[in-house]
Write a protein that holds these residues in place. Structure first.
Motif, PDB file in Angstrom:
ATOM      1  N   ARG A 179       0.843  -1.192   0.000  1.00  0.00           N
ATOM      2  CA  ARG A 179       0.000   0.000   0.000  1.00  0.00           C
ATOM      3  C   ARG A 179       0.877   1.240   0.000  1.00  0.00           C
ATOM      4  O   ARG A 179       1.907   1.281   0.659  1.00  0.00           O
ATOM      5  N   TYR A 180       0.461   2.248  -0.739  1.00  0.00           N
ATOM      6  CA  TYR A 180       1.110   3.554  -0.629  1.00  0.00           C
ATOM      7  C   TYR A 180       0.363   4.342   0.438  1.00  0.00           C
ATOM      8  O   TYR A 180      -0.869   4.370   0.459  1.00  0.00           O
ATOM      9  N   ARG A 181       1.107   4.993   1.333  1.00  0.00           N
ATOM     10  CA  ARG A 181       0.472   5.813   2.372  1.00  0.00           C
ATOM     11  C   ARG A 181       1.279   7.075   2.621  1.00  0.00           C
ATOM     12  O   ARG A 181       2.499   7.009   2.846  1.00  0.00           O
ATOM     13  N   MET A 182       0.620   8.203   2.562  1.00  0.00           N
ATOM     14  CA  MET A 182       1.219   9.496   2.897  1.00  0.00           C
ATOM     15  C   MET A 182       0.450  10.088   4.070  1.00  0.00           C
ATOM     16  O   MET A 182      -0.780  10.172   4.030  1.00  0.00           O
ATOM     17  N   VAL A 183       1.159  10.488   5.117  1.00  0.00           N
ATOM     18  CA  VAL A 183       0.548  11.154   6.269  1.00  0.00           C
ATOM     19  C   VAL A 183       1.360  12.406   6.571  1.00  0.00           C
ATOM     20  O   VAL A 183       2.542  12.315   6.915  1.00  0.00           O
ATOM     21  N   VAL A 184       0.750  13.574   6.425  1.00  0.00           N
ATOM     22  CA  VAL A 184       1.413  14.844   6.698  1.00  0.00           C
ATOM     23  C   VAL A 184       0.432  15.764   7.415  1.00  0.00           C
ATOM     24  O   VAL A 184      -0.755  15.463   7.529  1.00  0.00           O
ATOM     25  N   PRO A 203       1.358   7.674  -6.382  1.00  0.00           N
ATOM     26  CA  PRO A 203       0.426   8.288  -7.343  1.00  0.00           C
ATOM     27  C   PRO A 203       0.802   9.730  -7.668  1.00  0.00           C
ATOM     28  O   PRO A 203       1.411  10.423  -6.852  1.00  0.00           O
ATOM     29  N   ARG A 204       0.442  10.156  -8.854  1.00  0.00           N
ATOM     30  CA  ARG A 204       0.662  11.563  -9.220  1.00  0.00           C
ATOM     31  C   ARG A 204      -0.087  12.489  -8.272  1.00  0.00           C
ATOM     32  O   ARG A 204       0.344  13.609  -8.019  1.00  0.00           O
ATOM     33  N   LEU A 205      -1.214  12.012  -7.734  1.00  0.00           N
ATOM     34  CA  LEU A 205      -1.990  12.831  -6.803  1.00  0.00           C
ATOM     35  C   LEU A 205      -1.158  13.239  -5.598  1.00  0.00           C
ATOM     36  O   LEU A 205      -1.301  14.356  -5.072  1.00  0.00           O
ATOM     37  N   ALA A 206      -0.274  12.362  -5.137  1.00  0.00           N
ATOM     38  CA  ALA A 206       0.578  12.702  -3.989  1.00  0.00           C
ATOM     39  C   ALA A 206       1.452  13.905  -4.316  1.00  0.00           C
ATOM     40  O   ALA A 206       1.585  14.832  -3.510  1.00  0.00           O
ATOM     41  N   ARG A 207       2.062  13.899  -5.499  1.00  0.00           N
ATOM     42  CA  ARG A 207       2.906  15.031  -5.886  1.00  0.00           C
ATOM     43  C   ARG A 207       2.077  16.297  -6.040  1.00  0.00           C
ATOM     44  O   ARG A 207       2.501  17.394  -5.656  1.00  0.00           O
ATOM     45  N   HIS A 208       0.873  16.176  -6.638  1.00  0.00           N
ATOM     46  CA  HIS A 208       0.010  17.353  -6.794  1.00  0.00           C
ATOM     47  C   HIS A 208      -0.354  17.951  -5.434  1.00  0.00           C
ATOM     48  O   HIS A 208      -0.340  19.184  -5.258  1.00  0.00           O
ATOM     49  N   LEU A 209      -0.692  17.098  -4.480  1.00  0.00           N
ATOM     50  CA  LEU A 209      -1.068  17.593  -3.153  1.00  0.00           C
ATOM     51  C   LEU A 209       0.107  18.280  -2.459  1.00  0.00           C
ATOM     52  O   LEU A 209      -0.047  19.350  -1.849  1.00  0.00           O
ATOM     53  N   LEU A 210       1.302  17.680  -2.548  1.00  0.00           N
ATOM     54  CA  LEU A 210       2.466  18.277  -1.889  1.00  0.00           C
ATOM     55  C   LEU A 210       2.854  19.603  -2.526  1.00  0.00           C
ATOM     56  O   LEU A 210       3.352  20.503  -1.847  1.00  0.00           O
ATOM     57  N   GLU A 211       2.640  19.722  -3.819  1.00  0.00           N
ATOM     58  CA  GLU A 211       2.953  20.988  -4.485  1.00  0.00           C
ATOM     59  C   GLU A 211       1.950  22.081  -4.126  1.00  0.00           C
ATOM     60  O   GLU A 211       2.290  23.268  -4.115  1.00  0.00           O
ATOM     61  N   ALA A 212       0.712  21.688  -3.815  1.00  0.00           N
ATOM     62  CA  ALA A 212      -0.331  22.676  -3.519  1.00  0.00           C
ATOM     63  C   ALA A 212      -0.459  22.984  -2.031  1.00  0.00           C
ATOM     64  O   ALA A 212      -0.824  24.099  -1.654  1.00  0.00           O
ATOM     65  N   LEU A 213      -0.162  21.984  -1.176  1.00  0.00           N
ATOM     66  CA  LEU A 213      -0.298  22.172   0.263  1.00  0.00           C
ATOM     67  C   LEU A 213       1.006  22.674   0.876  1.00  0.00           C
ATOM     68  O   LEU A 213       2.087  22.430   0.349  1.00  0.00           O
ATOM     69  N   ASP A 214       0.887  23.339   2.014  1.00  0.00           N
ATOM     70  CA  ASP A 214       2.063  23.675   2.823  1.00  0.00           C
ATOM     71  C   ASP A 214       2.230  22.537   3.828  1.00  0.00           C
ATOM     72  O   ASP A 214       1.900  22.658   5.003  1.00  0.00           O
ATOM     73  N   ALA A 215       2.739  21.396   3.339  1.00  0.00           N
ATOM     74  CA  ALA A 215       2.772  20.166   4.126  1.00  0.00           C
ATOM     75  C   ALA A 215       4.053  20.080   4.936  1.00  0.00           C
ATOM     76  O   ALA A 215       5.122  20.512   4.487  1.00  0.00           O
ATOM     77  N   ALA A 236       9.913  19.717   9.790  1.00  0.00           N
ATOM     78  CA  ALA A 236      10.393  19.693   8.404  1.00  0.00           C
ATOM     79  C   ALA A 236       9.269  19.886   7.398  1.00  0.00           C
ATOM     80  O   ALA A 236       8.143  19.410   7.593  1.00  0.00           O
ATOM     81  N   ASP A 237       9.588  20.562   6.281  1.00  0.00           N
ATOM     82  CA  ASP A 237       8.683  20.652   5.149  1.00  0.00           C
ATOM     83  C   ASP A 237       8.732  19.344   4.362  1.00  0.00           C
ATOM     84  O   ASP A 237       9.795  18.756   4.180  1.00  0.00           O
ATOM     85  N   VAL A 238       7.570  18.913   3.892  1.00  0.00           N
ATOM     86  CA  VAL A 238       7.491  17.715   3.060  1.00  0.00           C
ATOM     87  C   VAL A 238       7.170  18.158   1.639  1.00  0.00           C
ATOM     88  O   VAL A 238       6.121  18.755   1.393  1.00  0.00           O
ATOM     89  N   THR A 239       8.068  17.889   0.722  1.00  0.00           N
ATOM     90  CA  THR A 239       7.938  18.348  -0.654  1.00  0.00           C
ATOM     91  C   THR A 239       8.010  17.167  -1.615  1.00  0.00           C
ATOM     92  O   THR A 239       8.487  16.090  -1.269  1.00  0.00           O
ATOM     93  N   GLY A 259       6.032  12.100  -0.512  1.00  0.00           N
ATOM     94  CA  GLY A 259       5.080  11.797   0.555  1.00  0.00           C
ATOM     95  C   GLY A 259       5.512  10.705   1.501  1.00  0.00           C
ATOM     96  O   GLY A 259       4.885  10.505   2.537  1.00  0.00           O
ATOM     97  N   LEU A 260       6.588   9.978   1.161  1.00  0.00           N
ATOM     98  CA  LEU A 260       7.087   8.898   2.014  1.00  0.00           C
ATOM     99  C   LEU A 260       8.296   9.318   2.831  1.00  0.00           C
ATOM    100  O   LEU A 260       8.669   8.639   3.792  1.00  0.00           O
ATOM    101  N   ALA A 261       8.951  10.401   2.430  1.00  0.00           N
ATOM    102  CA  ALA A 261      10.178  10.837   3.100  1.00  0.00           C
ATOM    103  C   ALA A 261      10.352  12.333   2.921  1.00  0.00           C
ATOM    104  O   ALA A 261       9.745  12.961   2.040  1.00  0.00           O
ATOM    105  N   ILE A 262      11.197  12.910   3.762  1.00  0.00           N
ATOM    106  CA  ILE A 262      11.626  14.304   3.634  1.00  0.00           C
ATOM    107  C   ILE A 262      12.899  14.285   2.794  1.00  0.00           C
ATOM    108  O   ILE A 262      13.853  13.574   3.119  1.00  0.00           O
ATOM    109  N   LEU A 263      12.924  15.037   1.717  1.00  0.00           N
ATOM    110  CA  LEU A 263      13.962  14.897   0.702  1.00  0.00           C
ATOM    111  C   LEU A 263      14.881  16.117   0.689  1.00  0.00           C
ATOM    112  O   LEU A 263      14.420  17.252   0.529  1.00  0.00           O
ATOM    113  N   TYR A 264      16.192  15.877   0.845  1.00  0.00           N
ATOM    114  CA  TYR A 264      17.189  16.942   0.839  1.00  0.00           C
ATOM    115  C   TYR A 264      18.381  16.541  -0.031  1.00  0.00           C
ATOM    116  O   TYR A 264      18.710  15.347  -0.140  1.00  0.00           O
ATOM    117  N   VAL A 265      19.044  17.532  -0.609  1.00  0.00           N
ATOM    118  CA  VAL A 265      20.325  17.323  -1.268  1.00  0.00           C
ATOM    119  C   VAL A 265      21.271  18.425  -0.808  1.00  0.00           C
ATOM    120  O   VAL A 265      20.920  19.603  -0.803  1.00  0.00           O
TER     121      VAL A 265
END
Length: 545
Positions: free
Chosen positions: A5-10, A119-131, A136-139, A194-200
């Motif tokens: 299952r894919y799960r995002m919780v923010v 899902p693409r929906l996860a990326r759309h939500l993270l781009e639109a929400l201040d999650a 940490a910010d989740v992007t 949506g599964l991790a906080i991503l940094y470089v």
């Protein structure tokens, strides 16, 4: 159990109403755009049929238990049904939670669910929400960290309220940073939205970061996954946080991507939901009222819809039953492993105590011979260690600088548990370390708190791992009236006129999980009154218990 299952919780930094509006908008866009092209005009409470074999259910409620809104999309496909659920939730003045689940429900009871992709929906939500997650910010894509950003990132790594892992990428020496980010890092971490906080890290930030976290470094194109609960001061903690080498990333990026995604997926599936989301009631789907239909047609449609709902519920129930069986199997295996670890630990612990006793004996003989002068004489209390918490409570009285003010029955409960013997030894070591610390504080030789003392204690002093010491409770615990009260313990009136004081500082006895016991203490008046121990017993309630 493989994560299927894919799960995002923010949480969202905007209010519930605004968050819900953003989610509705993104959901409509996602459903209307290719490849779905569903009828988004049919949005209403209850069940909406938006395409052949595709239903969209919606429910919401507002009351004393909080507010929630939920959309559930079910798409019939060969072999099963794909289910996508989006939940928005808030209780009182708490944060606004957002949950997104995607899973496959097989038609065949013997078939395994197909693993869900991000899902693409996860990326759309993270781009639109201040999650965000904790601090940490989740992007959807990795954030670039400059040298001046390193300090707040370290705070995020150590944040006790963080649920998601932090995936930190570095840059190979001599490689263009932008090219490495665009061609290698971005594609590699895209499934982690949506599964991790991503940094470089930029090359300049990498130097500052590794200087500050010498036991948790990442460098030369490697990628490191930091689990929640990072302890920068403890070298052994570095072993918990996986490192992926540049060689694997460049030689086999597809394999590297699968390995990198596996851990965050498993964590997302296994981690219990926050109380706010876990308390959302089960969705009870109902058929829409037929408009303009005869009574017979309405009853036939309603009957067909109810049969469909029952079949859907049966499919979902089978998947949940399989998950429970697999989790029970893993739990048994984990318990067996834990028992073996305790046995191994006991043996190592006994050998360690023999070695310590031998060192103390040699030091004593050297002192008697006048060959050495030591600041800390051997402590008689450390010999013949107690074998139960009842014995510990009886022997604390012999410690002039350590005073127990709590309830005996809380500590005595621990003697009945499976790993009590290991916990007794760890608790006794902690008390000996507190006694040495209190002695040093009384004579002006301790210039720091207990955690720093254990990290820098002079040779011969009793210490415990600094990782087992927590300086204070989290903001969420201190803000909760019941939890704060449970951590407020008796002290002499000379220490506080109320005769009670909040003891946020505590020690982890046995482990960092919510099963192992805790020892709460107060060292704010250590020089005058010694260390006051208000509680020894099972883990007190918090956001994770």
């Amino acid at each position: 159990m493989d994560a299927r299952r894919y799960r995002m919780v923010v949480t969202s930094r905007t209010n519930y109403v605004r968050t819900g509006a953003v989610i509705d908008e993104q959901l409509r866009n996602w459903l209307a755009q290719p490849p779905k092209r569903y009828n988004v005009d049919a949005f209403a409470e209850g069940r909406n049929e938006i395409a052949r074999g595709v239903t969209l259910d919606h429910d919401s409620a507002t009351g004393a238990t909080g507010t929630y809104g939920r959309w559930r999309l079910r798409e019939t496909a060969p072999g099963g049904t794909w289910q996508t659920t989006v939940v928005t939730r808030q209780i009182a003045d708490g944060p606004t939670w957002v949950q997104l689940d995607v899973e496959h429900l097989p038609d065949d009871a013997d078939a395994s669910p197909v693993p869900a992709k991000t899902p693409r929906l996860a990326r759309h939500l993270l781009e639109a929400l201040d999650a965000h997650d904790g601090l940490a910010d989740v992007t959807a894509m990795p954030q670039v960290i400059e040298a001046e950003d390193v300090e707040p990132v370290i705070d995020e790594l150590c944040d006790a309220n963080r649920r998601l892992p932090i995936v930190m990428a570095s840059t190979p020496h001599g490689v263009d940073f932008d090219a490495w980010l665009d061609r290698t890092v971005d594609p590699l971490v895209r499934p982690l939205a949506g599964l991790a906080i991503l940094y470089v890290l930029t090359p300049g930030a990498e130097t500052v970061f590794n200087r500050a976290l010498e036991h948790h470094r990442v460098y030369n194109g490697g990628i490191r996954t930091y689990l929640p609960g990072v302890d920068p001061a403890w070298p052994a903690d570095g072993q918990r946080h996986r490192v992926m080498s540049k060689r694997l990333i460049t030689d086999n990026p597809r394999l590297a991507g699968r390995i990198l995604t596996q851990l965050p997926q498993n964590l997302a599936t296994r981690l219990p939901l926050p109380d706010a989301l876990d308390s959302v009631p089960v969705m009870r789907t109902r058929a829409r009222d037929g408009v303009g239909a005869s009574e017979l047609e309405r009853l036939r449609d309603e009957n067909d819809a109810l049969h469909e709902i029952l079949e859907e519920a049966a499919r979902e129930q089978r998947v949940r039953a399989d998950e429970i069986r697999e989790l029970k199997r893993e739990l048994r295996q984990a318990e067996d492993n834990e028992t073996q670890i305790v046995v191994d630990y006991d043996e190592q612990y006994k050998e360690l105590h023999k070695a310590k006793a031998r060192v103390r004996e040699l030091r004593k003989r050297l002192t008697e011979l006048g060959a050495a002068e030591q600041a800390y004489a051997p402590v008689d209390l450390s010999t013949n260690a107690p074998t139960s918490f009842a014995e510990i409570l009886d022997r604390i009285g012999a410690m002039p600088k350590v005073h127990f003010t709590g309830r005996r029955k809380d500590a005595l409960e621990l003697d009945d548990q499976a790993y009590g013997s290991s916990w007794v030894r760890m608790a006794w070591d902690a008390l000996l370390a507190l006694q040495d610390f209190a002695d040093a504080a009384a004579t002006g030789r301790a210039k720091s708190d207990f955690k720093q003392w254990c990290a820098d204690a002079p040779e011969g002093a009793h210490v415990i791992s600094p990782r087992k010491i927590v300086r204070d409770e989290s903001k969420s615990v201190k803000a909760n009236g019941d939890w704060r009260k449970a951590r407020t313990f008796a002290v002499p009136n000379e220490v506080h006129p109320d005769g009670r004081i909040f003891m946020g500082a505590h020690l982890r006895i046995g482990g960092g999980n919510t099963v192992a016991p805790r020892l709460h203490y107060y060292d704010g008046a250590c020089a005058e009154h010694g260390v006051l121990i208000g509680y020894i017993g099972p883990h007190l309630a918090n956001t994770l218990t």
